[in-house]
Design a protein around this motif. Structure first.
Motif, PDB file in Angstrom:
ATOM      1  N   LYS A 213     -35.634 -30.387  22.691  1.00 53.27           N
ATOM      2  CA  LYS A 213     -35.774 -29.076  23.247  1.00 53.27           C
ATOM      3  C   LYS A 213     -35.681 -29.047  24.885  1.00 53.27           C
ATOM      4  CE  LYS A 213     -38.244 -26.267  21.046  1.00 53.27           C
ATOM      5  NZ  LYS A 213     -39.205 -25.616  20.149  1.00 53.27           N
ATOM      6  N   LEU A 214     -34.961 -28.250  25.145  1.00 55.81           N
ATOM      7  CA  LEU A 214     -34.906 -28.139  26.897  1.00 55.81           C
ATOM      8  C   LEU A 214     -35.582 -26.671  27.090  1.00 55.81           C
ATOM      9  CD1 LEU A 214     -33.752 -28.971  29.820  1.00 55.81           C
ATOM     10  CD2 LEU A 214     -31.853 -27.188  28.890  1.00 55.81           C
ATOM     11  N   THR A 215     -36.496 -26.992  28.117  1.00 57.07           N
ATOM     12  CA  THR A 215     -37.378 -25.867  28.785  1.00 57.07           C
ATOM     13  C   THR A 215     -37.006 -25.604  30.238  1.00 57.07           C
ATOM     14  OG1 THR A 215     -39.020 -26.353  27.308  1.00 57.07           O
ATOM     15  CG2 THR A 215     -39.729 -24.896  29.351  1.00 57.07           C
TER      16      THR A 215
ATOM     17  N   GLU B 142     -32.880 -25.475  22.177  1.00 55.99           N
ATOM     18  CA  GLU B 142     -32.667 -26.509  21.377  1.00 55.99           C
ATOM     19  C   GLU B 142     -31.327 -27.060  21.281  1.00 55.99           C
ATOM     20  OE1 GLU B 142     -34.602 -27.905  17.175  1.00 55.99           O
ATOM     21  OE2 GLU B 142     -35.332 -26.487  18.334  1.00 55.99           O
ATOM     22  N   ALA B 143     -30.963 -28.356  21.526  1.00 60.40           N
ATOM     23  CA  ALA B 143     -29.682 -29.082  21.385  1.00 60.40           C
ATOM     24  C   ALA B 143     -29.308 -29.075  20.030  1.00 60.40           C
ATOM     25  CB  ALA B 143     -29.861 -30.661  22.142  1.00 60.40           C
TER      26      ALA B 143
ATOM     27  N   GLU C  67     -15.619 -30.206  23.329  1.00 61.97           N
ATOM     28  CA  GLU C  67     -15.863 -28.543  23.125  1.00 61.97           C
ATOM     29  C   GLU C  67     -17.336 -28.161  23.156  1.00 61.97           C
ATOM     30  OE1 GLU C  67     -14.130 -25.186  19.892  1.00 61.97           O
ATOM     31  OE2 GLU C  67     -13.192 -27.357  19.985  1.00 61.97           O
ATOM     32  N   LEU C  68     -18.063 -28.861  22.386  1.00 65.26           N
ATOM     33  CA  LEU C  68     -19.315 -28.697  22.008  1.00 65.26           C
ATOM     34  C   LEU C  68     -20.273 -29.136  23.317  1.00 65.26           C
ATOM     35  CD1 LEU C  68     -21.350 -27.407  20.036  1.00 65.26           C
ATOM     36  CD2 LEU C  68     -21.825 -29.813  19.112  1.00 65.26           C
ATOM     37  N   VAL C  69     -20.013 -30.082  24.108  1.00 66.98           N
ATOM     38  CA  VAL C  69     -20.525 -30.317  25.212  1.00 66.98           C
ATOM     39  C   VAL C  69     -20.349 -29.239  26.393  1.00 66.98           C
ATOM     40  CG1 VAL C  69     -20.669 -31.694  27.211  1.00 66.98           C
ATOM     41  CG2 VAL C  69     -20.710 -32.583  25.112  1.00 66.98           C
ATOM     42  N   GLY C  70     -19.192 -28.620  26.269  1.00 65.60           N
ATOM     43  CA  GLY C  70     -18.882 -27.647  27.335  1.00 65.60           C
ATOM     44  C   GLY C  70     -19.730 -26.460  26.943  1.00 65.60           C
TER      45      GLY C  70
ATOM     46  N   ASP D 270     -23.921 -22.306  27.853  1.00 65.39           N
ATOM     47  CA  ASP D 270     -24.987 -21.695  27.372  1.00 65.39           C
ATOM     48  C   ASP D 270     -26.244 -21.891  28.538  1.00 65.39           C
ATOM     49  OD1 ASP D 270     -23.602 -20.572  25.236  1.00 65.39           O
ATOM     50  OD2 ASP D 270     -24.399 -22.160  23.782  1.00 65.39           O
ATOM     51  N   ILE D 271     -26.403 -23.042  28.893  1.00 66.42           N
ATOM     52  CA  ILE D 271     -27.496 -23.125  29.831  1.00 66.42           C
ATOM     53  C   ILE D 271     -27.380 -22.794  31.112  1.00 66.42           C
ATOM     54  CG2 ILE D 271     -28.727 -25.283  30.955  1.00 66.42           C
ATOM     55  CD1 ILE D 271     -28.300 -27.059  28.641  1.00 66.42           C
TER      56      ILE D 271
END
Length: 181
Positions: A104-106, A118-119, A141-144, A149-150
């Motif tokens: 989880k990124l805050t 959430e990753a 593709e998912l990394v990009g 989104d971030i």
């Protein structure tokens, strides 16, 4: 005629690639596993540790862009499971910081509340510094998508340059209001 489509995809040591019925490509390597269905008209073949992509007979002109795309997608899969991909984001602004707890990124980026993300499965998010976020995984593709989104949480603004930006991104700053009378 596609110049990219002509090039074979070399399979590195430690990576296994299977081409199943219906052009389903499955790649497995040290960084993970990826499966993708390619266009049914493309002809995929594997010989001597190389994957080649071909088009139907007498159809090279109509399938040129699709030919190069298919080859690039297969190459991205092979490189992703072998080396992986990563994107680095920089937080710029007073009090802007990122904290990773598990998957989880805050983000504290100037809102009245912290933004939590959430990753997805297959993606790892790290914060080596309080103002740096590294998104990595096998699927390019998912990394990009996750990095975008971030970044969309607080886009960089053009007057002071505050916000979340990619590591190599340059924001062209605009001049502010002038107080002439």
């Amino acid at each position: 005629m596609s110049r990219i489509g002509k090039q074979p995809v070399v399979i590195p040591e430690g990576v296994t690639v299977d081409i199943a019925e219906g052009n389903v490509v499955h790649a497995k390597g040290p960084k993970g596993e990826l499966t993708k269905t390619m266009h049914p008209d493309m002809i995929l073949s594997m010989e001597n540790g190389e994957i080649t992509v071909a088009t139907p007979e007498n159809q090279e002109k109509a399938y040129g862009p699709l030919w190069g795309l298919t080859r690039s997608l297969v190459n991205n899969m092979v490189q992703g499971v072998h080396d992986g991909y990563s994107k680095t984001l920089i937080l710029k602004g007073v009090g802007y910081r990122a904290l990773v707890n598990g998957n989880k990124l805050t983000l504290n980026v100037g809102y009245s509340h912290p933004v939590e993300m959430e990753a997805p499965q297959g993606i790892t998010i790290e914060a080596p510094e309080a103002t740096k976020v590294v998104v990595s995984g096998a699927d390019k593709e998912l990394v990009g998508d996750v990095a975008a989104d971030i970044r969309a949480v607080r886009l960089p603004e053009p007057y002071k340059g505050k916000g979340i930006r990619y590591e190599n991104e340059h924001i062209k700053l605009k001049a502010g209001k002038t107080g002439t009378k």
